[in-house]
Design a protein around this motif. Structure first.
Motif, short mmCIF file in Angstrom:
data_model
loop_
_atom_site.label_atom_id
_atom_site.label_comp_id
_atom_site.label_asym_id
_atom_site.label_seq_id
_atom_site.Cartn_x
_atom_site.Cartn_y
_atom_site.Cartn_z
N LEU A 75 0.84 -1.21 0.00
CA LEU A 75 0.00 0.00 0.00
C LEU A 75 0.87 1.25 0.00
N MET A 76 1.90 1.25 0.85
CA MET A 76 2.77 2.42 0.91
C MET A 76 3.55 2.59 -0.38
N ALA A 77 4.05 1.49 -0.94
CA ALA A 77 4.79 1.58 -2.20
C ALA A 77 3.90 2.15 -3.30
N ARG A 78 2.65 1.71 -3.34
CA ARG A 78 1.71 2.23 -4.33
C ARG A 78 1.49 3.73 -4.15
N GLY A 79 1.31 4.14 -2.92
CA GLY A 79 1.08 5.55 -2.65
C GLY A 79 2.29 6.42 -2.94
N MET A 80 3.47 5.90 -2.66
CA MET A 80 4.68 6.71 -2.82
C MET A 80 5.21 6.72 -4.25
N THR A 81 4.81 5.78 -5.07
CA THR A 81 5.34 5.74 -6.44
C THR A 81 4.42 6.43 -7.44
N ARG A 82 3.37 7.04 -6.96
CA ARG A 82 2.48 7.76 -7.88
C ARG A 82 3.15 9.00 -8.44
N GLY A 83 4.09 9.56 -7.70
CA GLY A 83 4.87 10.70 -8.19
C GLY A 83 4.16 12.02 -8.02
N THR A 84 4.86 12.97 -7.44
CA THR A 84 4.36 14.32 -7.30
C THR A 84 5.54 15.27 -7.47
N LYS A 85 5.27 16.42 -8.04
CA LYS A 85 6.33 17.41 -8.27
C LYS A 85 6.51 18.34 -7.08
N ASN A 86 5.50 18.43 -6.23
CA ASN A 86 5.52 19.36 -5.11
C ASN A 86 6.15 18.69 -3.90
N ALA A 87 7.20 19.30 -3.33
CA ALA A 87 7.91 18.72 -2.18
C ALA A 87 7.00 18.64 -0.96
N MET A 88 6.16 19.64 -0.74
CA MET A 88 5.27 19.62 0.42
C MET A 88 4.24 18.50 0.28
N ALA A 89 3.70 18.34 -0.91
CA ALA A 89 2.73 17.27 -1.14
C ALA A 89 3.40 15.90 -0.96
N ALA A 90 4.65 15.76 -1.37
CA ALA A 90 5.37 14.50 -1.20
C ALA A 90 5.58 14.20 0.28
N ALA A 91 5.92 15.21 1.07
CA ALA A 91 6.13 15.00 2.51
C ALA A 91 4.83 14.63 3.21
N VAL A 92 3.76 15.33 2.89
CA VAL A 92 2.45 15.02 3.48
C VAL A 92 1.99 13.64 3.02
N GLY A 93 2.21 13.34 1.76
CA GLY A 93 1.85 12.02 1.23
C GLY A 93 2.61 10.91 1.93
N PHE A 94 3.90 11.13 2.17
CA PHE A 94 4.69 10.13 2.88
C PHE A 94 4.11 9.88 4.27
N MET A 95 3.79 10.95 4.99
CA MET A 95 3.23 10.79 6.34
C MET A 95 1.90 10.05 6.28
N PHE A 96 1.05 10.40 5.32
CA PHE A 96 -0.25 9.73 5.19
C PHE A 96 -0.07 8.25 4.93
N TRP A 97 0.76 7.90 3.94
CA TRP A 97 0.93 6.49 3.58
C TRP A 97 1.62 5.71 4.69
N GLU A 98 2.53 6.33 5.42
CA GLU A 98 3.18 5.65 6.55
C GLU A 98 2.17 5.38 7.66
N MET A 99 1.30 6.36 7.95
CA MET A 99 0.27 6.14 8.98
C MET A 99 -0.71 5.06 8.54
N LEU A 100 -1.08 5.06 7.27
CA LEU A 100 -1.97 4.02 6.75
C LEU A 100 -1.30 2.65 6.85
#
Length: 144
Positions: A75-100
């Motif tokens: 699940l986390m690999a799927r969420g993190m490999t979707r790719g985003t250009k925004n550093a803030m969105a990547a950091a928030v996304g990482f926290m979300f997927w790690e909590m999930l």
């Protein structure tokens, strides 16, 4: 120089070509490769548990332990490999997927006794730990 003074090197902004060359020098390990190796190691652990104990219930417990690591990691690999250009969105996304990832793993442990008949906690937990340690081995794979 006092303890409050920091000797900082000047920050250099890389050109796109320099960034591409630097990225080529730093080999990356795919999170999907790590998930795949976690699954393979989990299957191997379940086979070892079955050979050692000769109990299918212990082997199923080990498989469930592997699944409790592999599914959240996927699940986390799927969420993190979707790719985003925004550093803030990547950091928030990482926290979300790690909590999930953590929440799914905990939920799977909570329902383990209901899902696996005659659950063997030692087989489940040992397999989980072994599968989780595969992540650390990824650091040694990077250089190869």
């Amino acid at each position: 120089m006092g303890p409050d003074e920091v000797d900082e090197a000047p920050f250099k902004v890389l050109t796109p070509e320099e960034a591409k060359a630097l990225k080529a020098q730093l080999p990356m390990v795919s999170p999907w490769r790590v998930v795949g190796i976690q699954a393979l190691v989990g299957l191997l652990c379940a086979a070892v548990v079955w050979v050692v104990t000769q109990r299918s219930t212990a082997a199923w417990s080990a498989l469930y332990g592997a699944l409790s690591v592999v599914l959240p990691s996927a699940l986390m690999a799927r969420g993190m490999t979707r790719g985003t250009k925004n550093a803030m969105a990547a950091a928030v996304g990482f926290m979300f997927w790690e909590m999930l990832k953590i929440a799914v793993a905990i939920a799977m442990l909570v329902i383990a006794a209901r899902v696996v008949p005659q659950l063997s906690w030692p087989a489940l937990l040992i397999t989980m730990v072994v599968c989780m340690k595969v992540n650390w081995l990824a650091l040694s794979w990077r250089g190869r």
